[in-house]
Design a protein around this motif. Structure first.
Motif, PDB file in Angstrom:
ATOM      1  N   VAL A 183      36.910  12.806  -2.007  1.00  0.00           N
ATOM      2  CA  VAL A 183      38.087  12.314  -2.727  1.00  0.00           C
ATOM      3  C   VAL A 183      38.123  10.790  -2.656  1.00  0.00           C
ATOM      4  CG1 VAL A 183      39.365  14.421  -2.224  1.00  0.00           C
ATOM      5  CG2 VAL A 183      39.616  12.462  -0.708  1.00  0.00           C
ATOM      6  N   ASP A 186      43.268   9.197  -6.483  1.00  0.00           N
ATOM      7  CA  ASP A 186      43.755  10.394  -7.165  1.00  0.00           C
ATOM      8  C   ASP A 186      42.650  11.127  -7.899  1.00  0.00           C
ATOM      9  OD1 ASP A 186      46.393  10.483  -6.399  1.00  0.00           O
ATOM     10  OD2 ASP A 186      47.062   9.122  -7.978  1.00  0.00           O
ATOM     11  N   GLU A 187      41.423  11.008  -7.416  1.00  0.00           N
ATOM     12  CA  GLU A 187      40.300  11.716  -8.019  1.00  0.00           C
ATOM     13  C   GLU A 187      39.512  12.462  -6.952  1.00  0.00           C
ATOM     14  OE1 GLU A 187      38.902   9.369 -11.975  1.00  0.00           O
ATOM     15  OE2 GLU A 187      38.281   8.483 -10.064  1.00  0.00           O
ATOM     16  N   CYS A 188      38.915  13.568  -7.360  1.00  0.00           N
ATOM     17  CA  CYS A 188      38.024  14.309  -6.466  1.00  0.00           C
ATOM     18  C   CYS A 188      36.706  14.575  -7.187  1.00  0.00           C
ATOM     19  CB  CYS A 188      38.650  15.613  -5.990  1.00  0.00           C
ATOM     20  SG  CYS A 188      38.786  16.893  -7.252  1.00  0.00           S
ATOM     21  N   CYS A 203      33.303  22.494  -5.155  1.00  0.00           N
ATOM     22  CA  CYS A 203      32.922  21.524  -4.129  1.00  0.00           C
ATOM     23  C   CYS A 203      31.404  21.523  -3.950  1.00  0.00           C
ATOM     24  CB  CYS A 203      33.580  21.885  -2.803  1.00  0.00           C
ATOM     25  SG  CYS A 203      35.380  21.954  -2.836  1.00  0.00           S
ATOM     26  N   ILE A 252      37.299  17.652   4.012  1.00  0.00           N
ATOM     27  CA  ILE A 252      37.645  16.619   3.040  1.00  0.00           C
ATOM     28  C   ILE A 252      36.884  15.358   3.440  1.00  0.00           C
ATOM     29  CG2 ILE A 252      39.470  15.153   2.107  1.00  0.00           C
ATOM     30  CD1 ILE A 252      39.734  17.975   1.142  1.00  0.00           C
ATOM     31  N   GLU A 254      36.215  11.259   2.550  1.00  0.00           N
ATOM     32  CA  GLU A 254      36.752  10.088   1.859  1.00  0.00           C
ATOM     33  C   GLU A 254      35.597   9.254   1.307  1.00  0.00           C
ATOM     34  OE1 GLU A 254      39.415   7.964   4.376  1.00  0.00           O
ATOM     35  OE2 GLU A 254      40.716   9.700   4.717  1.00  0.00           O
ATOM     36  N   TRP A 272      33.785  12.841 -11.378  1.00  0.00           N
ATOM     37  CA  TRP A 272      35.117  12.708 -10.815  1.00  0.00           C
ATOM     38  C   TRP A 272      36.131  13.398 -11.725  1.00  0.00           C
ATOM     39  CZ3 TRP A 272      35.577  11.120  -5.995  1.00  0.00           C
ATOM     40  CH2 TRP A 272      34.609  10.275  -5.456  1.00  0.00           C
ATOM     41  N   ARG A 275      43.558  14.231 -10.494  1.00  0.00           N
ATOM     42  CA  ARG A 275      44.408  15.259  -9.903  1.00  0.00           C
ATOM     43  C   ARG A 275      45.091  16.090 -10.993  1.00  0.00           C
ATOM     44  NH1 ARG A 275      46.243  14.944  -4.582  1.00  0.00           N
ATOM     45  NH2 ARG A 275      45.892  12.684  -4.598  1.00  0.00           N
ATOM     46  N   TRP A 306      44.237  19.790  -1.730  1.00  0.00           N
ATOM     47  CA  TRP A 306      44.236  18.380  -2.104  1.00  0.00           C
ATOM     48  C   TRP A 306      45.197  18.118  -3.266  1.00  0.00           C
ATOM     49  CZ3 TRP A 306      42.342  16.271  -6.793  1.00  0.00           C
ATOM     50  CH2 TRP A 306      42.343  14.861  -6.841  1.00  0.00           C
TER      51      TRP A 306
END
Length: 310
Positions: A183, A186-188, A203, A252, A254, A272, A275, A306
């Protein structure tokens, strides 16, 4: 096996984690499985070629068989493993030889993945399946000693194998797999493998290598698969995965870089997601039909958690 109160565990939302069987690991004798099979209330799960035999009763599915029922299906009692005990008595898992085409109409042999995806069993029974399927698969692939090649025999009710030729003891293995949601703001980061259902993104994941920490496995796999570097890694939850005997360790991560450079030999795509876009994927309202893994998957748990924290 799930010793904390269910209401205290967020991970009970994840498939295969609800096992409540007491394995009684400290009290197993070599003949524990044989003794359990003599108990008139013993219940057996029956497994063959990656499929669980299920009774169909009034539209519901039941995973347990009595000794007489298992015998009629050609259960191999000599290869049965003792999962442990519940308040109802001993629970075992055993392979059986009846071909699925020869099963009576009220029995179905259904692959493990479909049992979970279709929600055919409750959490407690699905957890027992993870234990039994993993143990039986390990026994099938460890019939000979890795040190001397001698034939091994089952001990401790299925929790050990012994080689008489060299005296080596072998214990059931679990293959650790890191599964991570990277993440950044505001993006994963989500990727798509060729074998996924159309439109599904999930994932990234990969096996943890010998001598590697969970954190470093997350960092290595994320960089190898997507070209993204990550810093802090936070453990979230885990999921037994009986394909054949893995443990998915959910984290998770970063991200500290942004440019995605996917390994297209492993992935069809990786990018990416905002959210808001992931929220639509979870809700099934994405304009392009994109979606996340089904409920019960640890990837869904990581993604949904998330999104909910936003």
């Amino acid at each position: 096996m799930n010793f904390a109160p269910p209401e205290a565990q967020a991970e009970t939302q994840i498939a295969f984690t609800g096992n409540l069987i007491d394995p009684q690991s400290e009290h197993r004798t070599d003949d524990a499985a044989g003794k359990a099979l003599k108990d008139p209330v013993a219940r057996l799960m029956l497994v063959r070629e990656g499929r669980l035999c299920l009774k169909v009763e009034d539209g519901a599915f039941a995973p347990y068989f009595s000794m007489a029922e298992a015998d009629a299906l050609e259960a191999r009692f000599g290869d049965a493993v003792l999962l442990g005990r519940t308040a109802h008595g001993p629970v075992l898992a055993a392979p059986y030889d009846r071909e699925k085409e020869a099963l009576p109409d009220n029995l179905k042999a259904i692959d493990f993945r479909s049992v979970y995806i279709q929600g055919l069993l409750g959490g407690e029974d699905l957890g027992a399946l993870a234990q039994g399927a993993a143990l039986l698969s390990w026994h099938e692939s460890h019939r000979f000693c890795g040190r001397c090649g001698g034939e091994t025999v089952m001990r401790a009710g299925g929790y050990r194998r012994f080689c008489a030729a060299c005296g080596r003891e072998h214990f059931p293995r679990t293959d650790p797999v890191a599964i991570m949601l990277a993440v950044k703001g505001d993006e994963c980061l989500l990727g798509r493998s060729p074998h996924f259902a159309p439109g599904m993104y999930s994932c990234l994941a990969g096996f943890i290598e010998p001598g590697e920490t969970i954190e470093n496995a997350v960092r290595r796999e994320t960089f190898e698969e997507a070209g993204i570097r990550v810093g802090r890694v936070t453990y979230q939850a885990s999921q037994p995965w009986p394909f054949p005997y893995s443990l998915m360790i959910g984290c998770i991560a970063e991200a500290v870089s942004e440019k995605v450079d996917p390994d297209l030999s492993e992935l069809e795509g990786c990018r990416w997601f905002s959210r808001e876009e992931v929220h639509r994927m979870l809700a099934g309202t994405h304009e392009a039909g994109l979606m996340t893994p089904p409920k019960g998957a640890i990837a869904r748990h990581l993604i949904g958690g998330w999104v909910g924290r936003g």
